[in-house]
Design an enzyme around this catalytic site. Structure first.
Site, mmCIF file in Angstrom:
data_model
loop_
_atom_site.group_PDB
_atom_site.id
_atom_site.type_symbol
_atom_site.label_atom_id
_atom_site.label_comp_id
_atom_site.label_asym_id
_atom_site.label_seq_id
_atom_site.Cartn_x
_atom_site.Cartn_y
_atom_site.Cartn_z
ATOM 1 N N ARG A 166 0.828 -1.217 0.000
ATOM 2 C CA ARG A 166 0.000 0.000 0.000
ATOM 3 C C ARG A 166 0.861 1.265 0.000
ATOM 4 N NH1 ARG A 166 -2.097 -3.665 -1.433
ATOM 5 N NH2 ARG A 166 -3.963 -4.716 -0.668
ATOM 6 N N SER A 168 -11.363 -2.064 2.215
ATOM 7 C CA SER A 168 -10.755 -2.452 3.490
ATOM 8 C C SER A 168 -10.346 -1.195 4.249
ATOM 9 C CB SER A 168 -9.524 -3.333 3.248
ATOM 10 O OG SER A 168 -9.889 -4.539 2.624
ATOM 11 N N GLU A 196 -6.074 2.192 6.094
ATOM 12 C CA GLU A 196 -5.744 2.385 4.682
ATOM 13 C C GLU A 196 -6.394 3.661 4.182
ATOM 14 O OE1 GLU A 196 -6.423 -0.672 1.886
ATOM 15 O OE2 GLU A 196 -5.481 -2.250 3.072
#
Length: 311
Positions: free
Chosen positions: A171, A221, A291
């Site tokens: 990420r 998510s 995230e």
């Protein structure tokens, strides 16, 4: 402010007091002072230069799939990349504009009989956002297929950065470290039968639909996977499945998702995320990291310091 950008992009590509909830998958967020929709890299560079010269804060917006925008909205100018929608093919290499959705890119590749991007068929958002955070699913990540990325720097100059210099990680990418903006990415694919590619895409889509709350507004998510753990089971073990703050809820289908049940505010979502983080840390010792990016006017929010840390 509108008059600053109309000469660059045209009257119809500038909007004032545009609600961010209409441009994020969480479907929350107040008004942006101004939102601009450049059609190509030249317009994008000119818009950013004009905003900088005027001293305006600037937020770059893709498809809004990984953002939580404040109820107070966004000050300054929001620059959308959704019109950077080029899709071209040269051999087995696909050039994808930053504003192209991952679904559009995977459909295009399948029709061309090119495999390798199937993992991204169900990921919400745009190519620009996917490169920015090295998006991935089901064993595939953008770093596996990116050849190079065309970026715009702070001076408005275009550069082509090879994948090996993009600092891809979980990420993460170079774009999270440097003031660079993805304009497009070249993707290396391999020939395969279109029906076989479609079959794999359908299988992955069915897996997503069976496990994730795709029928509800969310940012995907909510948390990064902590090392040695799975986020959903951690949250369930802490008794938080279905837990709600206002219109924001921990999904009963996948506890790693915070969802908007229909009338959530950004405040509801932020408070729920904070409650989850605090509860999981107190009960398990595991520190969850979001995230989701918090953007907009959060300064007056009581959780501002926590939100700033999470960014």
């Amino acid at each position: 402010m509108k008059d600053l950008f109309v000469p660059i992009v045209g009257e119809n590509a500038v909007r004032e007091n545009e609600l961010m909830k209409d441009h994020t998958t969480f479907a929350v967020g107040g008004p942006a002072d101004c939102m601009v929709f450049p059609a190509d890299a030249a317009q994008l560079g000119a818009v950013l230069s004009a905003a900088k010269a005027a001293g305006l804060e600037t937020l770059l917006l893709g498809r809004g799939s990984n953002l939580l925008c404040a109820d107070g909205g966004v000050r300054g100018v929001v620059v959308s990349t959704e019109r950077l929608d080029t899709l071209t093919l040269e051999g087995n290499v696909l050039t994808v504009g930053a504003g192209v959705t991952l679904r559009q890119a995977t459909d295009f590749a399948a029709e061309a009989g090119l495999a390798g991007l199937e993992f991204a068929c169900g990921i919400p958002g745009s190519m620009g956002g996917a490169v920015y955070m090295d998006a991935g699913a089901y064993g595939g990540e953008m770093r596996d297929v990116v050849v190079d990325v065309t970026v715009l720097d702070a001076q408005g100059e275009l550069h082509v950065i090879p994948a090996g210099e993009m600092r891809f990680g979980y990420r993460h990418s170079l774009l999270r470290e440097e003031p660079l903006i993805c304009v497009s990415a070249r993707i290396q694919l391999t020939p395969d039968a279109p029906e076989a590619i479609r079959g794999r895409m359908q299988e992955l889509t069915l897996r997503r639909e069976s496990r994730q709350p795709l029928d509800m507004a969310s940012a995907g998510s909510t948390f990064k996977r902590p090392e040695g753990h799975y986020t959903g089971p951690l949250i369930i073990d802490c008794g938080l499945s279905g837990y709600a703050v206002g219109g924001a809820q921990v999904s009963v289908k996948h506890a790693g998702f915070v969802v908007n049940t229909g009338a959530a505010t950004a405040d509801d979502v932020a408070r729920l995320i904070y409650h989850i983080e605090q509860t999981v840390q107190q009960k398990t010792g595991v520190c969850l990291e979001t995230e989701v990016r918090f953007v907009g006017d959060w300064q007056s929010h009581p959780l501002f310091e926590k939100i700033r840390r999470a960014e």
